[in-house]
Motif scaffolding. Structure first.
Motif, PDB file in Angstrom:
ATOM      1  N   VAL A 163       0.861  -1.172   0.000  1.00 13.23           N
ATOM      2  CA  VAL A 163       0.000   0.000   0.000  1.00 13.23           C
ATOM      3  C   VAL A 163       0.903   1.229   0.000  1.00 13.23           C
ATOM      4  O   VAL A 163       1.939   1.250   0.678  1.00 13.23           O
ATOM      5  CB  VAL A 163      -0.947  -0.005   1.223  1.00 13.23           C
ATOM      6  N   ASN A 164       0.528   2.252  -0.752  1.00 12.10           N
ATOM      7  CA  ASN A 164       1.328   3.479  -0.913  1.00 12.10           C
ATOM      8  C   ASN A 164       2.677   3.166  -1.579  1.00 12.10           C
ATOM      9  O   ASN A 164       3.751   3.495  -1.038  1.00 12.10           O
ATOM     10  CB  ASN A 164       1.575   4.173   0.433  1.00 12.10           C
TER      11      ASN A 164
ATOM     12  N   TRP B 222      -8.258  -9.192   6.982  1.00 15.13           N
ATOM     13  CA  TRP B 222      -8.024  -8.012   6.150  1.00 15.13           C
ATOM     14  C   TRP B 222      -9.241  -7.758   5.260  1.00 15.13           C
ATOM     15  O   TRP B 222      -9.374  -8.317   4.189  1.00 15.13           O
ATOM     16  CB  TRP B 222      -6.784  -8.191   5.292  1.00 15.13           C
TER      17      TRP B 222
ATOM     18  N   ARG C  66     -10.255  -2.189   6.042  1.00 13.82           N
ATOM     19  CA  ARG C  66      -9.024  -2.195   6.837  1.00 13.82           C
ATOM     20  C   ARG C  66      -7.808  -1.913   5.970  1.00 13.82           C
ATOM     21  O   ARG C  66      -6.884  -1.188   6.398  1.00 13.82           O
ATOM     22  CB  ARG C  66      -8.868  -3.538   7.558  1.00 13.82           C
ATOM     23  N   VAL C  67      -7.782  -2.481   4.768  1.00 11.10           N
ATOM     24  CA  VAL C  67      -6.663  -2.220   3.870  1.00 11.10           C
ATOM     25  C   VAL C  67      -6.643  -0.740   3.487  1.00 11.10           C
ATOM     26  O   VAL C  67      -5.577  -0.111   3.426  1.00 11.10           O
ATOM     27  CB  VAL C  67      -6.752  -3.111   2.612  1.00 11.10           C
ATOM     28  N   ARG C  68      -7.803  -0.156   3.263  1.00 11.98           N
ATOM     29  CA  ARG C  68      -7.876   1.265   2.889  1.00 11.98           C
ATOM     30  C   ARG C  68      -7.310   2.159   3.985  1.00 11.98           C
ATOM     31  O   ARG C  68      -6.754   3.231   3.700  1.00 11.98           O
ATOM     32  CB  ARG C  68      -9.319   1.656   2.595  1.00 11.98           C
ATOM     33  N   ARG C  69      -7.466   1.759   5.219  1.00 12.27           N
ATOM     34  CA  ARG C  69      -6.990   2.599   6.319  1.00 12.27           C
ATOM     35  C   ARG C  69      -5.469   2.726   6.349  1.00 12.27           C
ATOM     36  O   ARG C  69      -4.929   3.571   7.082  1.00 12.27           O
ATOM     37  CB  ARG C  69      -7.486   2.022   7.655  1.00 12.27           C
ATOM     38  N   LEU C  70      -4.792   1.933   5.550  1.00 11.67           N
ATOM     39  CA  LEU C  70      -3.332   2.034   5.476  1.00 11.67           C
ATOM     40  C   LEU C  70      -2.867   3.110   4.508  1.00 11.67           C
ATOM     41  O   LEU C  70      -1.659   3.398   4.420  1.00 11.67           O
ATOM     42  CB  LEU C  70      -2.730   0.693   5.051  1.00 11.67           C
TER      43      LEU C  70
ATOM     44  N   ARG D  69       3.449   0.462   2.990  1.00  9.85           N
ATOM     45  CA  ARG D  69       3.017  -0.516   3.997  1.00  9.85           C
ATOM     46  C   ARG D  69       2.864  -1.871   3.305  1.00  9.85           C
ATOM     47  O   ARG D  69       2.243  -1.967   2.238  1.00  9.85           O
ATOM     48  CB  ARG D  69       1.684  -0.093   4.625  1.00  9.85           C
TER      49      ARG D  69
ATOM     50  N   ILE E 132       1.740  -5.988   3.243  1.00 10.51           N
ATOM     51  CA  ILE E 132       0.871  -7.037   3.792  1.00 10.51           C
ATOM     52  C   ILE E 132       1.255  -8.348   3.104  1.00 10.51           C
ATOM     53  O   ILE E 132       1.129  -8.484   1.881  1.00 10.51           O
ATOM     54  CB  ILE E 132      -0.621  -6.750   3.538  1.00 10.51           C
TER      55      ILE E 132
END
Length: 547
Positions: free
Chosen positions: A380-381, A487, A491-495, A501, A503
């Motif tokens: 993520v990001n 997940w 929840r994944v979006r909150r990262l 990040r 996973i």
């Protein structure tokens, strides 16, 4: 006739043969060249014995005695013979003791492996040599013939060979013998073994090396050992036909195409094809190696598709069946499948599609590679490390070579080992979007998000440089991480933020990047897709089906 008289006759015959050979041998040798007698021709019986002459009366030692003519000495003497066997040549003796069936097979093998010459081709010669070695390893015992008749395994295998075309195979170069033959010969035995080995090799994809279609086809075919294939089929007895058929792909998608091929050929023989047999070359039906869902069939037809030649459709089906041979035999109960010409992706769990979404694939000039691997983790990001090809061919020319201008547009610019390195930091404008899905591979491609989400509305979605962009990527993340992982999409979006990040998946998830331009939809109709990269045309040409 007494034993002595028999011995005399035997000696006379031996002497006469020796005299005849002294005069006739050169002429005979010129007319009939050697036939490797040391390997295959048993020696005359007299050659196995050493004859010892024992005089029965005093020798003729009168110096005044003279022989008036060249009468053989055996006719002048009354000789008692005592035959004493000498140690024979083990190879010759073993040959003479072999059953006639084995000797016939040995002679047939000798002719079979040396005939054909250059016209037969090196691959065919290698195949025959491998099978000859297999026969030698089993002491010349036939695979298919017993007591002068076909075994049950031979009849079952011949029945399957007769249906080879149903699997898109071409065995016309291999003349299989007649299953109803009353007294099959050693040559028939060898012909059957060769046809079965050829079937097994073709069924596993031996006709085409995927890399010859394109360097971006990373699929691999694992070919069977022809000798082991023959032994396996022969050992299946009455189930030999099923054992041979099993060398073809067992995937559901392949079986659907096979059934449709048989159906189309049957209909072609009776009546013109109906346009109701075909689905449109556009729409949102995707191919996956799973049973079709119970949902209502989508009825679609393209205007020009109904006019397609049935033989042309058959050729396209066979080309796609061939590409099924490129896939692993075991796709995995849980997996991801991406069909490039369909522009779609499916997540499969326990034999059912649990998630489906649209994808953007590589442009015709920058194709998405075809291969199998396994998803391992998500980022993520993500940072985007600009590939040198894009940097040199697009970014630098667009900026007129001004590296400072590239940095001013939001990219991180640095030099490593004297080479320019450009990275785009995480953010809304990042070319990879907010998330990417990693499955390390030799092609350096992956699945990722995109800031250009409007492109997913296009029916023809070939816009990338080779990587695959995923619609609704966070929903896909939840599907990939799987139920019970904890997940969820939210929840994944909150990262989402300013730093990468990671996973990790609980276990690697197989992913197959496929190229199918023909498949059967849930309504039982053939779906034809555009040959985006021209691979299907190349496969048809390689199979002799026309380009």
């Amino acid at each position: 006739m007494t034993a002595g008289e028999k011995a005399k006759r035997l000696l006379r015959a031996a002497l006469a043969a020796a005299a005849l050979s002294a005069f006739a041998a050169p002429a005979v040798a010129a007319q009939f060249p050697p036939r490797r007698a040391e390997l295959f021709d048993p020696p005359p019986l007299v050659a196995l014995f050493d004859v010892v002459r024992v005089p029965t009366r005093a020798p003729l030692d009168n110096p005044d005695f003279a022989v008036a003519d060249a009468t053989p000495v055996a006719l002048l003497l009354d000789i008692e013979l005592r035959a004493e066997p000498v140690k024979p040549d083990p190879l010759d003796l073993a040959w003479s003791l072999q059953p006639e069936e084995k000797r016939d097979l040995a002679l047939a093998l000798e002719a079979w492996t040396t005939s054909g010459g250059a016209a037969l081709g090196p691959e065919r010669h290698r195949l025959r040599a491998a099978l000859a070695a297999a026969y030698a390893a089993r002491d010349l015992a036939p695979f298919w013939i017993e007591n002068g008749e076909w075994r049950a395994s031979a009849r079952a295998a011949l029945a399957r060979l007769a249906l080879a075309a149903d699997d898109g195979l071409d065995l016309r170069a291999y003349a299989a013998p007649d299953a109803e033959m009353a007294a099959p010969t050693a040559a028939d035995e060898l012909a059957l073994s060769e046809a079965i080995a050829a079937y097994a090799l073709q069924a596993r994809g031996a006709r085409i090396d995927p890399e010859r279609i394109s360097g971006l086809v990373g699929a691999k075919t694992t070919l069977p050992d022809p000798a082991l294939a023959v032994a396996e089929v022969a050992g299946a007895g009455a189930n030999a036909g099923d054992a041979l058929q099993a060398y073809n792909p067992t995937h559901y998608g392949y079986q659907q195409l096979r059934e449709k091929l048989i159906e189309l050929r049957t209909q072609r023989a009776s009546a013109p094809a109906s346009d109701g047999l075909y689905a449109a070359a556009a729409g949102n039906v995707t191919q996956s190696d799973v049973l079709p869902p119970a949902s209502k069939s989508k009825r679609r037809r393209a205007a020009g598709l109904a006019k397609a030649s049935t033989s042309r459709v058959e050729a396209e089906i066979i080309a796609n069946m061939e590409r099924w041979r490129w896939l692993p035999r075991d796709l995995g109960e849980e997996r991801v499948e991406v069909n490039i010409p369909d522009f779609e992706l499916a997540v499969v769990r326990n034999g059912e599609v649990t998630h489906r979404t649209r994808v953007i694939v590589g442009k015709e000039a920058t194709p998405t590679p075809i291969f199998s691997n396994a998803l391992q983790y998500l980022i993520v990001n993500p940072y985007w490390n600009v590939p040198p090809s894009i940097l040199n061919k697009e970014m630098l020319p667009k900026a007129n070579g001004d590296v400072a201008a590239i940095a001013a547009s939001g990219f991180n610019v640095s030099y490593r080992g004297g080479k320019l390195v450009v990275r785009q930091p995480p953010g809304e404008r990042n070319a990879l979007g907010r998330i990417k899905f990693m499955f390390p591979n030799d092609f350096s491609v992956y699945l990722h998000d995109t800031p250009s989400r409007n492109l997913f509305s296009a029916s023809h979605r070939a816009f990338s440089h080779g990587c695959m962009r995923v619609d609704a990527p966070f929903a896909f993340a939840e599907a990939v991480l799987g139920p019970g992982s904890g997940w969820s999409e939210s929840r994944v979006r909150r990262l989402i933020g300013g730093s990468e990040r990671y996973i990790n998946l609980a276990k690697p998830l197989p992913i197959h990047i496929e190229y199918f331009t023909a498949y059967v939809d849930e309504g039982g109709r053939i779906v034809l897709r555009p040959d985006l990269y021209g691979y299907s045309a190349r496969v048809r040409k390689a199979l002799g089906l026309g380009a």
